[in-house]
Design a protein around this motif. Structure first.
Motif, PDB file in Angstrom:
ATOM      1  N   LEU A  36       0.846  -1.184   0.000  1.00  0.00           N
ATOM      2  CA  LEU A  36       0.000   0.000   0.000  1.00  0.00           C
ATOM      3  C   LEU A  36       0.887   1.241   0.000  1.00  0.00           C
ATOM      4  N   ARG A  37       0.813   2.029  -1.093  1.00  0.00           N
ATOM      5  CA  ARG A  37       1.620   3.238  -1.234  1.00  0.00           C
ATOM      6  C   ARG A  37       0.726   4.400  -1.664  1.00  0.00           C
ATOM      7  N   ASP A  38       0.534   5.355  -0.777  1.00  0.00           N
ATOM      8  CA  ASP A  38      -0.268   6.546  -1.102  1.00  0.00           C
ATOM      9  C   ASP A  38      -1.625   6.157  -1.687  1.00  0.00           C
ATOM     10  N   ASN A  39      -2.331   5.283  -0.987  1.00  0.00           N
ATOM     11  CA  ASN A  39      -3.669   4.827  -1.384  1.00  0.00           C
ATOM     12  C   ASN A  39      -3.669   4.018  -2.683  1.00  0.00           C
ATOM     13  N   ARG A  40      -2.490   3.635  -3.139  1.00  0.00           N
ATOM     14  CA  ARG A  40      -2.398   2.751  -4.303  1.00  0.00           C
ATOM     15  C   ARG A  40      -1.896   1.390  -3.850  1.00  0.00           C
ATOM     16  N   ARG A  41      -2.445   0.364  -4.444  1.00  0.00           N
ATOM     17  CA  ARG A  41      -1.956  -0.991  -4.184  1.00  0.00           C
ATOM     18  C   ARG A  41      -0.966  -1.345  -5.291  1.00  0.00           C
ATOM     19  N   VAL A  42       0.294  -1.532  -4.906  1.00  0.00           N
ATOM     20  CA  VAL A  42       1.372  -1.749  -5.871  1.00  0.00           C
ATOM     21  C   VAL A  42       1.852  -3.188  -5.745  1.00  0.00           C
ATOM     22  N   LEU A  43       1.926  -3.880  -6.876  1.00  0.00           N
ATOM     23  CA  LEU A  43       2.416  -5.259  -6.894  1.00  0.00           C
ATOM     24  C   LEU A  43       3.936  -5.235  -6.929  1.00  0.00           C
ATOM     25  N   VAL A  44       4.556  -5.881  -5.958  1.00  0.00           N
ATOM     26  CA  VAL A  44       6.013  -5.852  -5.804  1.00  0.00           C
ATOM     27  C   VAL A  44       6.530  -7.273  -5.625  1.00  0.00           C
ATOM     28  N   ARG A  45       7.647  -7.575  -6.258  1.00  0.00           N
ATOM     29  CA  ARG A  45       8.324  -8.841  -6.005  1.00  0.00           C
ATOM     30  C   ARG A  45       9.509  -8.558  -5.093  1.00  0.00           C
ATOM     31  N   THR A  46       9.449  -9.086  -3.893  1.00  0.00           N
ATOM     32  CA  THR A  46      10.505  -8.831  -2.918  1.00  0.00           C
ATOM     33  C   THR A  46      11.763  -9.611  -3.278  1.00  0.00           C
ATOM     34  N   ARG A  47      12.851  -9.255  -2.629  1.00  0.00           N
ATOM     35  CA  ARG A  47      14.105  -9.970  -2.854  1.00  0.00           C
ATOM     36  C   ARG A  47      13.968 -11.436  -2.462  1.00  0.00           C
ATOM     37  N   LYS A  48      13.249 -11.692  -1.387  1.00  0.00           N
ATOM     38  CA  LYS A  48      13.051 -13.069  -0.945  1.00  0.00           C
ATOM     39  C   LYS A  48      12.261 -13.860  -1.986  1.00  0.00           C
ATOM     40  N   GLN A  49      11.247 -13.242  -2.578  1.00  0.00           N
ATOM     41  CA  GLN A  49      10.468 -13.929  -3.613  1.00  0.00           C
ATOM     42  C   GLN A  49      11.301 -14.145  -4.873  1.00  0.00           C
ATOM     43  N   GLN A  50      12.144 -13.178  -5.222  1.00  0.00           N
ATOM     44  CA  GLN A  50      13.023 -13.345  -6.371  1.00  0.00           C
ATOM     45  C   GLN A  50      13.992 -14.504  -6.137  1.00  0.00           C
ATOM     46  N   GLU A  51      14.537 -14.598  -4.935  1.00  0.00           N
ATOM     47  CA  GLU A  51      15.437 -15.704  -4.613  1.00  0.00           C
ATOM     48  C   GLU A  51      14.707 -17.042  -4.660  1.00  0.00           C
ATOM     49  N   ALA A  52      13.442 -17.051  -4.251  1.00  0.00           N
ATOM     50  CA  ALA A  52      12.651 -18.285  -4.328  1.00  0.00           C
ATOM     51  C   ALA A  52      12.459 -18.708  -5.780  1.00  0.00           C
ATOM     52  N   ASP A  53      12.220 -17.740  -6.671  1.00  0.00           N
ATOM     53  CA  ASP A  53      12.095 -18.063  -8.094  1.00  0.00           C
ATOM     54  C   ASP A  53      13.403 -18.616  -8.644  1.00  0.00           C
ATOM     55  N   GLU A  54      14.517 -18.021  -8.258  1.00  0.00           N
ATOM     56  CA  GLU A  54      15.814 -18.498  -8.735  1.00  0.00           C
ATOM     57  C   GLU A  54      16.107 -19.904  -8.226  1.00  0.00           C
ATOM     58  N   ALA A  55      15.710 -20.180  -6.981  1.00  0.00           N
ATOM     59  CA  ALA A  55      15.893 -21.530  -6.441  1.00  0.00           C
ATOM     60  C   ALA A  55      15.009 -22.526  -7.182  1.00  0.00           C
ATOM     61  N   GLU A  56      13.798 -22.096  -7.552  1.00  0.00           N
ATOM     62  CA  GLU A  56      12.896 -22.964  -8.319  1.00  0.00           C
ATOM     63  C   GLU A  56      13.506 -23.291  -9.677  1.00  0.00           C
ATOM     64  N   ASP A  57      14.123 -22.290 -10.299  1.00  0.00           N
ATOM     65  CA  ASP A  57      14.811 -22.529 -11.568  1.00  0.00           C
ATOM     66  C   ASP A  57      15.913 -23.572 -11.402  1.00  0.00           C
ATOM     67  N   ALA A  58      16.734 -23.391 -10.373  1.00  0.00           N
ATOM     68  CA  ALA A  58      17.852 -24.310 -10.149  1.00  0.00           C
ATOM     69  C   ALA A  58      17.355 -25.724  -9.877  1.00  0.00           C
TER      70      ALA A  58
END
Length: 654
Positions: free
Chosen positions: A77-99
């Motif tokens: 939640l940023r200034d009454n906007r809902r922003v979709l964000v991929r966190t560093r932890k989620q990015q690392e999870a994707d990279e682990a899934e790739d591996a």
């Protein structure tokens, strides 16, 4: 965050959203208007393409939860906007899934190679017999690839490759940087890595004993009278040298579907005495699902049918039919076909669908318009996981991080296509404009995008880095380079220096005229030289770049669809003398311009890349063969008679 999500799930707001496929940066703001809330995509997810189908009576919370799950992202939640964000932890999870996926297919491939049984003299003789028969067989041009895989796996090189991977570890191999060519060595230079294997001597001892046994069996069998194609496993028959001064191991994973494991042996002078190449070929990872013959057929829109037609390379498509797909920013290529298919699937399942689509899904259909829901699911399942555990269907790429790495810059591609269409051909100027607009490689996805809008005449995207190196410099430097002046490493910008390093060490310019994935250049006077051996400390300060522009006229093109075959006088005569010429076939004069980028170190030619532009000369329309200008026709006939005389004397046609 949790309170917000819970509030939205319980919200009574109901929405109805038709099938939509678009980058999240464009999809979320438009979706937010329908939901009555402000939605946005963070820069780290905005280029991800998602397909959504939301039937009536779906709550707002369910929509946002499905999008977050498919993208493996979170709402902030940023200034009454809902922003979709991929966190560093989620990015690392994707990279682990790739591996994990890469490790799984590596284990699957090497499991086909038996190493438990000993490689005896009988084994060596049987493999030599098969090699002889395979290379002698008249049917060698249509081999059974499944059988070749088996025989390659049973060869000493195949067995050694398996032991090598087991010693390194499938997971460790899968976790290496992707899209690169990594060189390990027992005596590494500054641009090489230390050998990761502690038991290399034991592995080599076994490999040497098996390979030398096989080489002896092949020598006893002899070479067949007819030669078949090179097959990297059982067609490697050289004995392994004893006590090499240095050993290099190359892991080449630039091709996501076929990795190469290369081993080279060097003497005390640094000369390569022998090199071998094994491979890991990635096939369909899972057993293809059974396709239901009674599955409902997907009704495709006219736009989707046209997109399928345009995607075929075997048909000549008119420019007016291509025009709707030429603006890749306004028209998302993945929208066509997928929007229709996801809509039909959602209605049949009576569930909302949230699908994160990789660029590779553009060519999934191979131009087939008779698509059913079952066949669509089966095709996507090869590269996408499908979850239907809850009251929604969620699709995610099996290797989500890799899928995002191939995302193309659609704005740059659209600009490139406009330049090509404006010029009427694929020119060096158009390629330069593309290079200036784009800073990163396209990968396979860019190839698909260009095919959507252009005939199959686009330049090699592998060569794009050279054009970038020229284009990213100042105008004065670019002009000097195009006029043939040399530039040293000190003249290049930091970005250009990085590209020069990539050209030499990552993309293998040294081997450009042998094979893109090979590591050696057989034309070097001192024998095959590994790139990181030729420049052991990296690029020297007086490393030079030169790009002369050459022009050669007098070519003749024989039109065959969109692919002209360029021939000189003698080649034309050979073509005519062979009887392949057809009366009335169009022969036109053409001009050829070549841009050669040469890379040199002091006294050493490192390598080069060539870019060729063929321009038909409107001032010299040769027309059909029997109406060519008399002087040209006389010269062709003169060479034709010379060829016939050579044949009559039993000479070879050169």
């Amino acid at each position: 965050m949790n309170w917000l999500a819970a509030t939205l799930v319980l919200s009574p707001v109901q929405v109805e959203v038709p099938a939509t496929v678009a980058p999240l940066g464009r999809l979320l703001p438009n979706l937010g208007k329908r939901l009555g809330i402000e939605l946005a995509a963070d820069p780290n997810v905005r280029d991800d393409v998602m397909g959504i189908v939301i039937p009536p009576a779906t709550s707002t919370g369910a929509v946002l939860a499905g999008i977050a799950e498919a993208a493996n992202a979170s709402w902030d939640l940023r200034d009454n906007r809902r922003v979709l964000v991929r966190t560093r932890k989620q990015q690392e999870a994707d990279e682990a899934e790739d591996a994990d996926m890469r490790a799984a297919w590596i284990r699957r491939v090497i499991s086909k190679t038996p190493t438990e049984s000993a490689f005896t003299d009988a084994s060596a003789a049987a493999l030599a017999d098969y090699r002889f028969e395979y290379k002698f067989s008249a049917a060698r041009s249509q081999p059974s690839f499944a059988q070749l895989d088996v025989m390659n796996a049973r060869s000493p090189l195949g067995r050694f490759t398996r032991r090598l991977i087991e010693a390194m570890g499938a997971r460790e191999l899968a976790s290496l940087p992707q899209g690169q060519r990594l060189v390990f060595s027992t005596r590494p230079t500054r641009v090489q890595r230390p050998m990761p294997l502690k038991n290399l001597d034991t592995l080599l001892s076994t490999f040497r004993a098996e390979q030398n046994r096989y080489a002896k069996a092949v020598e006893a069998k002899g070479e067949p009278g007819m030669q078949g194609q090179f097959v990297s496993g059982f067609d490697f028959v050289q004995p392994i040298p004893n006590n090499p001064s240095k050993i290099n191991l190359v892991i080449d994973n630039r091709n996501p579907y076929q990795w190469f494991i290369l081993l080279s042996f060097h003497d005390s002078r640094g000369t390569t005495t022998l090199s071998t190449r094994g491979s890991l070929t990635r096939d369909a990872f899972e057993t293809p699902p059974v396709i239901d013959p009674k599955s409902p057929r997907i009704p495709l829109s006219e736009s989707s049918l046209l997109r399928l037609k345009v995607s075929r390379t075997t048909e000549v498509i008119a420019d007016q039919e291509r025009r709707p797909f030429q603006d890749l920013v306004a028209n998302e290529p993945l929208e066509f076909v997928h929007a229709d298919a996801l809509r039909a699937w959602s209605r049949a399942a009576k569930k909302p669908i949230f699908a994160l689509l990789p660029d590779s899904a553009i060519g999934w259909s191979s131009g087939n318009s008779n698509i059913t829901i079952s066949s669509y699911r089966a095709t996507l399942s090869r590269s996408t996981s499908i979850s239907e555990e809850r009251n929604r269907i969620v699709l995610r790429p099996l290797e989500p991080a890799s899928a995002r790495l191939t995302r193309a810059n659609r704005a740059a591609l659209t600009a490139y296509i406009r330049e090509c269409l404006k010029a009427g051909r694929s020119t060096l100027a158009a390629q330069m404009n593309l290079a200036r607009a784009t800073r990163s490689g396209f990968g396979n996805s860019g190839d698909w995008f260009i095919r959507l809008a252009l005939p199959p005449m686009h330049p090699s995207l592998d060569s794009l880095m050279v054009l970038k190196l020229i284009a990213l410099g100042p105008q004065s430097q670019r002009q000097a380079l195009l006029e043939g002046q040399s530039l040293s490493l000190g003249d290049l910008t930091r970005e250009q220096v990085a590209l020069a390093h990539d050209l030499v060490f990552k993309y293998g310019v040294l081997s450009s005229f042998i094979m893109p994935l090979m590591t050696t250049d057989m034309r070097m006077n001192r024998g095959p030289t590994e790139i990181t051996e030729a420049l052991p400390n990296g690029l020297p300060a007086n490393f030079q770049v030169a790009a002369p522009l050459k022009s050669d006229t007098g070519f003749v093109a024989r039109q065959t669809g969109y692919e002209p075959l360029f021939m000189r006088d003698r080649e034309i005569a050979q073509f005519v003398a062979s009887g392949a010429a057809v009366q009335g076939k169009e022969l036109r004069a053409a001009t050829q311009e070549s841009l050669n980028l040469r890379l040199t170190a002091p006294g050493t030619f490192i390598g080069h890349r060539s870019f060729v532009e063929h321009v038909f000369d409107p001032r010299a329309p040769w027309g059909p063969y029997n109406t060519q200008p008399s002087a040209a026709r006389a010269r062709v006939n003169e060479i034709d008679e010379e060829i016939k005389r050579q044949r009559g004397r039993g000479g070879e046609l050169r």
